[in-house]
Design a protein around this motif. Structure first.
Motif, PDB file in Angstrom:
ATOM      1  N   ARG A 108      16.495 -71.620   5.366  1.00 45.60           N
ATOM      2  CA  ARG A 108      15.737 -71.070   6.238  1.00 45.60           C
ATOM      3  C   ARG A 108      16.757 -70.144   7.464  1.00 45.60           C
ATOM      4  O   ARG A 108      17.914 -70.818   7.534  1.00 45.60           O
ATOM      5  N   GLU A 264      16.120 -75.479  19.101  1.00 48.71           N
ATOM      6  CA  GLU A 264      16.194 -77.009  18.989  1.00 48.71           C
ATOM      7  C   GLU A 264      15.147 -77.552  19.784  1.00 48.71           C
ATOM      8  O   GLU A 264      14.492 -78.698  19.043  1.00 48.71           O
ATOM      9  N   GLY A 267      12.398 -77.491  17.050  1.00 46.43           N
ATOM     10  CA  GLY A 267      12.453 -78.199  15.963  1.00 46.43           C
ATOM     11  C   GLY A 267      12.540 -77.333  14.783  1.00 46.43           C
ATOM     12  O   GLY A 267      12.173 -77.930  13.543  1.00 46.43           O
ATOM     13  N   ASN A 269      15.261 -76.087  13.023  1.00 46.62           N
ATOM     14  CA  ASN A 269      16.273 -76.395  12.003  1.00 46.62           C
ATOM     15  C   ASN A 269      16.870 -75.542  10.966  1.00 46.62           C
ATOM     16  O   ASN A 269      16.591 -75.640   9.778  1.00 46.62           O
ATOM     17  N   ASP A 271      19.019 -73.313   8.311  1.00 40.41           N
ATOM     18  CA  ASP A 271      20.284 -73.665   7.504  1.00 40.41           C
ATOM     19  C   ASP A 271      21.179 -72.647   7.913  1.00 40.41           C
ATOM     20  O   ASP A 271      22.463 -72.849   7.801  1.00 40.41           O
ATOM     21  N   ARG A 287      26.405 -74.055  19.410  1.00 47.94           N
ATOM     22  CA  ARG A 287      26.118 -74.895  18.293  1.00 47.94           C
ATOM     23  C   ARG A 287      27.633 -75.925  18.328  1.00 47.94           C
ATOM     24  O   ARG A 287      27.568 -77.060  17.743  1.00 47.94           O
ATOM     25  N   ASN A 290      27.073 -78.610  20.715  1.00 41.14           N
ATOM     26  CA  ASN A 290      26.189 -79.672  20.219  1.00 41.14           C
ATOM     27  C   ASN A 290      26.932 -80.563  19.112  1.00 41.14           C
ATOM     28  O   ASN A 290      26.631 -81.859  19.128  1.00 41.14           O
ATOM     29  N   TYR A 291      27.625 -80.137  18.213  1.00 38.79           N
ATOM     30  CA  TYR A 291      28.277 -80.925  17.138  1.00 38.79           C
ATOM     31  C   TYR A 291      29.459 -81.780  17.989  1.00 38.79           C
ATOM     32  O   TYR A 291      29.436 -82.945  17.405  1.00 38.79           O
ATOM     33  N   SER A 308      27.635 -72.017   8.149  1.00 40.67           N
ATOM     34  CA  SER A 308      26.315 -71.575   7.946  1.00 40.67           C
ATOM     35  C   SER A 308      26.084 -70.339   8.952  1.00 40.67           C
ATOM     36  O   SER A 308      25.018 -70.088   9.376  1.00 40.67           O
ATOM     37  N   ARG A 719      26.976 -80.361   5.210  1.00 41.30           N
ATOM     38  CA  ARG A 719      25.915 -81.479   5.789  1.00 41.30           C
ATOM     39  C   ARG A 719      25.925 -82.670   5.337  1.00 41.30           C
ATOM     40  O   ARG A 719      25.419 -83.871   5.833  1.00 41.30           O
TER      41      ARG A 719
END
Length: 852
Positions: A108, A264, A267, A269, A271, A287, A290-291, A308, A719
């Motif tokens: 995605r 987010e 939802g 998500n 890839d 990003r 967030n990690y 990614s 992941r």
């Protein structure tokens, strides 16, 4: 009785009286809210038939059409059996398209772009970058891949162009009525409108999220122009590329950071994150944050983001990449250093070449390259230009080794093909051939089409174009206050039998729109040849701040009024997607004359090619790949002069000669049936041999093969198992970088090339012993590189050969090489050590080198 000023002032409130669509016509309303109608001819023709004049006045916008139709007309349509029959057929085709299932087992993709050129009625684009992005989303729908877009919903968009009588560019910004666009609010589960908050210099700006249906996929758009925000924040989504550098920074924060937050909240998500230009670069910061917030260290988070991310650069010159001074970065993004658990200098280093140069701006392309595993240019030549431009980020490597690849831009066939040309193709190419549109064997069937049938179809398109030109000039010249005599003189000289050449694009100075006017006397003779009429059509906008580009427009407009050029040199104001269709479908020759090598790709010539308009262009951008001597004409890629004025003079004279000696005589060399067999040979060759390589289907396939599928695999890998491999890879990088400076050469036994020559055919041998300072020798590779010096500043890599590691003992590694270089002449060589790891997608993923 006295009436005060306050009492007499008008006090009005807005009310939206929603039109009531009869139940029999419900499908019209549903189809109008998915711009699939813009490329299914049956559906767009149905809407047009309702009220052709009103549909044109409303920029071919079905939503606005239905809103503006009188109730009586709607009721009339609801009782029209013939119309209802056509409606049912169009709805069937529409629904059949949407019903096809999405392809499985593909990643995605979230596609971020500052602009999208989808349709004239959606003011979300300024030029080629946006039109490319719009075509790409349409192809994502056609190819049924799992992709969605993210962008901004502009109230005013890019400007509408007007011209003064003197040719001065005027800028108009009519507001879009969102109620008349095919956009819908994105709702939360509780029914409330989804809004995301973005910090802008200490203020929390609320952005509404809209969705736009593009066939089977969605484009999500952020909008700050509402009552929740202060006036200066509402203006963030007013204009595309408006305001100063600080305003641009705020817009890019909104796009990147706000876009990730919207994803987010929904939802989705993805890839893979695909950054279409550096405008979206800040998405990687969000990003990362967030990690880190989820418990990863900054190096670990960086591996997750890089694995990614794909960054596509469209700009061939360093000055074209967005950059912001440190004080603005500090004002707007200082907190991100804390959020990423790094110091401010390290944060700024993400966008700098030299981390210690505090005067260097923060560059969005450097940020995007550093935080993306994969990077690409937009043509083969532009890929090489980009490698050269960014080599400085990777010391120890030459340009050809830099990991920047390319995918050549292309165009969406259903959007840009003339209906009559498509119908002619389909009679010979077969049913549903468009599904395999990048198959050149199908396109080669154009040679089976009768020359006369193809010529007549093309001529009708040219007549349609020239009728449009006459009508537009009549309206525009009257509005500008031109004299009726001047207007009549120009219109009366537009000859449908003329060879028509088109030049339409953004009016930046490097595109050299006025190259043709370098020798006015020769041009005058060219356009006034007896029995061989020639017309040059120009169109395009210059950015409001680009005064050089605006000067070019003024020059062309003024020349077009001179008696010897009247009706033969024409500038059409307010270039847009609909005009682009008429031009690329109707002209005989498509011109492009950029300064080499500043054209990253260009796509207008591709649109012309698929419609049978022959290209005449500098061998730059896409034409460097597409050109064939039997399918068009070209100015050479190589420069003859360093002095640009001399180069312009040479190019202009070359153009005149090719036009006078080849193009014009060939076009007017008619047989008894009134056509030129030689000309139709060029037309068929550009359709058969050029067009299939530049369809958006080929471009989509290339992105999957070269970038999306490898990135999808790397994203899955990092992941897995609670990011186990990402953490291990980050730790390996940190340890390797920490020990790299301690690598040491113990022995270097190599041929004494200072005093001895290597005879051709004999092997070059060397043995090198390296102290590895605790670095596992399995993670080291030693290479011999042979370079040829081109000048004092340039060397070219001619041969690379890896050493064989023959021993590893007591903290040392021994490497041996014996190779025939297969070269002759004077070369320079060196031994370069670099780290290797099974998770490295390319050598620059850990940018360390050690020269023996």
């Amino acid at each position: 009785m006295t009436i005060t000023t306050t009492q007499s002032e008008m006090k009005l409130k807005r009310i939206f009286i929603q039109p009531q669509i009869p139940q029999e016509l419900a499908a019209l309303n549903r189809m109008s809210h998915n711009i699939l109608w813009s490329w299914i001819a049956q559906v767009s023709e149905l809407f047009s038939s309702i009220d052709p004049q009103l549909f044109t006045e409303l920029n071919y916008n079905p939503v606005a059409l239905l809103e503006n139709l009188p109730p009586a007309r709607l009721n009339e349509l609801a009782g029209d059996k013939d119309f209802l029959k056509r409606l049912a057929s169009a709805e069937e085709a529409f629904d059949a398209y949407l019903a096809e299932p999405m392809k499985k087992d593909l990643p995605r993709i979230a596609y971020f772009s500052m602009e999208y050129g989808l349709h004239i009625s959606l003011k979300l684009y300024s030029g080629g970058l946006g039109v490319l992005a719009g075509d790409y989303l349409k192809e994502a729908s056609d190819s049924n891949v799992d992709l969605f877009g993210v962008g901004l919903l502009y109230r005013y968009g890019y400007f509408n162009q007007g011209l003064s009588m003197n040719g001065d560019q005027l800028h108009h910004y009519p507001a879009q009525k969102f109620t008349q666009l095919p956009v819908e609010p994105v709702r939360r589960d509780d029914g409330n409108w989804l809004k995301v908050s973005v910090g802008i210099k200490g203020r929390m700006v609320q952005a509404k999220v809209w969705s736009l249906a593009i066939g089977r996929i969605k484009l999500y758009l952020l909008d700050t122009d509402h009552e929740d925000n202060a006036p200066e924040d509402r203006a963030l989504t007013h204009q595309l590329y408006g305001g100063d550098n600080e305003h641009r920074l705020k817009q890019e924060i909104l796009l990147g950071i706000g876009g990730v937050r919207a994803i987010e909240e929904m939802g989705l998500n993805p890839d893979i994150y695909h950054l279409n230009e550096g405008h979206a670069g800040f998405l990687s910061l969000e990003r990362l944050k967030n990690y880190v917030a989820a418990g990863l260290s900054f190096p670990e988070a960086r591996e997750m983001v890089r694995a990614s991310s794909l960054y596509t650069t469209h700009t061939p010159v360093p000055a074209g990449h967005d950059h912001f001074p440190e004080h603005l970065m500090r004002d707007y993004l200082y907190n991100y250093a804390t959020d990423l658990a790094i110091e401010w200098p390290e944060f700024m280093a993400l966008g700098r070449l030299d981390p210690d140069d505090h005067g260097e701006d923060f560059n969005m392309s450097k940020l995007s390259i550093r935080l993306s595993q994969r990077v690409n240019g937009v043509s083969k030549l532009h890929g090489k230009v980009s490698q050269e431009m960014f080599t400085e980020l990777f010391p120890g490597y030459t340009a050809e080794e830099v990991h920047i690849g390319y995918v050549t831009n292309s165009v969406h066939y259903p959007t840009w093909i003339a209906n009559s040309m498509h119908e002619l193709f389909s009679t010979t190419f077969g049913k549903d051939w468009v599904r395999d549109q990048s198959n050149k064997d199908i396109w080669r069937k154009v040679h089976k089409i009768d020359d006369k049938a193809l010529f007549d179809t093309r001529h009708v398109l040219k007549v349609r174009l020239l009728n449009y030109v006459r009508e537009k000039l009549k309206v525009d010249m009257r509005r500008r206050g031109e004299s009726p005599r001047t207007t009549f003189d120009i219109l009366s000289k537009i000859n449908e039998k003329a060879l028509v050449l088109g030049f339409a694009r953004r009016f930046a100075t490097y595109k050299r729109a006025t190259l043709l006017f370098n020798n006015r006397d020769r041009l005058r003779e060219l356009v006034n040849r007896k029995d061989q009429p020639v017309i040059f059509l120009f169109a395009g906008k210059a950015h409001p701040a680009d005064h050089g580009g605006q000067d070019l427009i003024r020059q062309i407009v003024q020349i077009s009024k001179e008696p010897e050029f009247a009706g033969k040199i024409i500038f059409l104001e307010d270039y847009n997607m609909e005009m682009a269709k008429l031009l690329t479908q109707g002209v005989d020759i498509w011109l492009n004359t950029p300064t080499r090598p500043l054209e990253a790709s260009g796509t207008s010539g591709m649109k012309a090619a698929m419609n049978g308009s022959v290209n005449f262009s500098v061998l730059d951008g896409w034409w460097a790949e597409g050109y064939r001597p039997d399918a068009g004409w070209a100015l050479p890629l190589e420069r003859t002069y360093d002095d640009q004025h001399l180069q312009n003079e040479l190019d202009a004279e070359t153009m005149y000669s090719i036009l006078e000696e080849e193009i014009i005589p060939l076009y007017f060399d008619r047989d008894e049936s009134g056509i030129s067999k030689g000309w139709m040979g060029y037309v068929k060759q550009i359709i058969a041999e050029v067009a299939p390589y530049f369809t958006m289907k080929r471009m989509m396939d290339d992105y999957f093969e070269r970038f999306y599928l490898p990135l999808g695999q790397s994203a899955r890998t990092v992941r897995q198992d609670n990011q186990k491999k990402a953490k291990a890879y980050a730790a390996w990088k940190e340890a390797t970088a920490a020990g790299w400076s301690e690598l040491e050469t113990i022995e270097n036994n190599t041929l004494d090339t200072v005093n001895y020559a290597l005879p051709v055919g004999e092997n070059f041998s060397a043995e090198v012993v390296i102290a590895t300072n605790g670095i596992d020798p399995d993670h080291l590779v030693l290479e011999a590189l042979f370079y040829q010096r081109m000048d004092e500043e340039t060397i070219k890599l001619r041969r690379t050969q890896a050493f064989e590691r023959v021993a590893s003992t007591n903290g040392t590694a021994t490497f041996r090489l014996s190779v025939d270089p297969h070269l002759a002449g004077v070369y320079e060589y060196g031994f370069r050590m670099r780290p290797v790891h099974d998770m490295m997608p390319h050598p620059q993923d850990l940018n360390l080198v050690y020269w023996v």
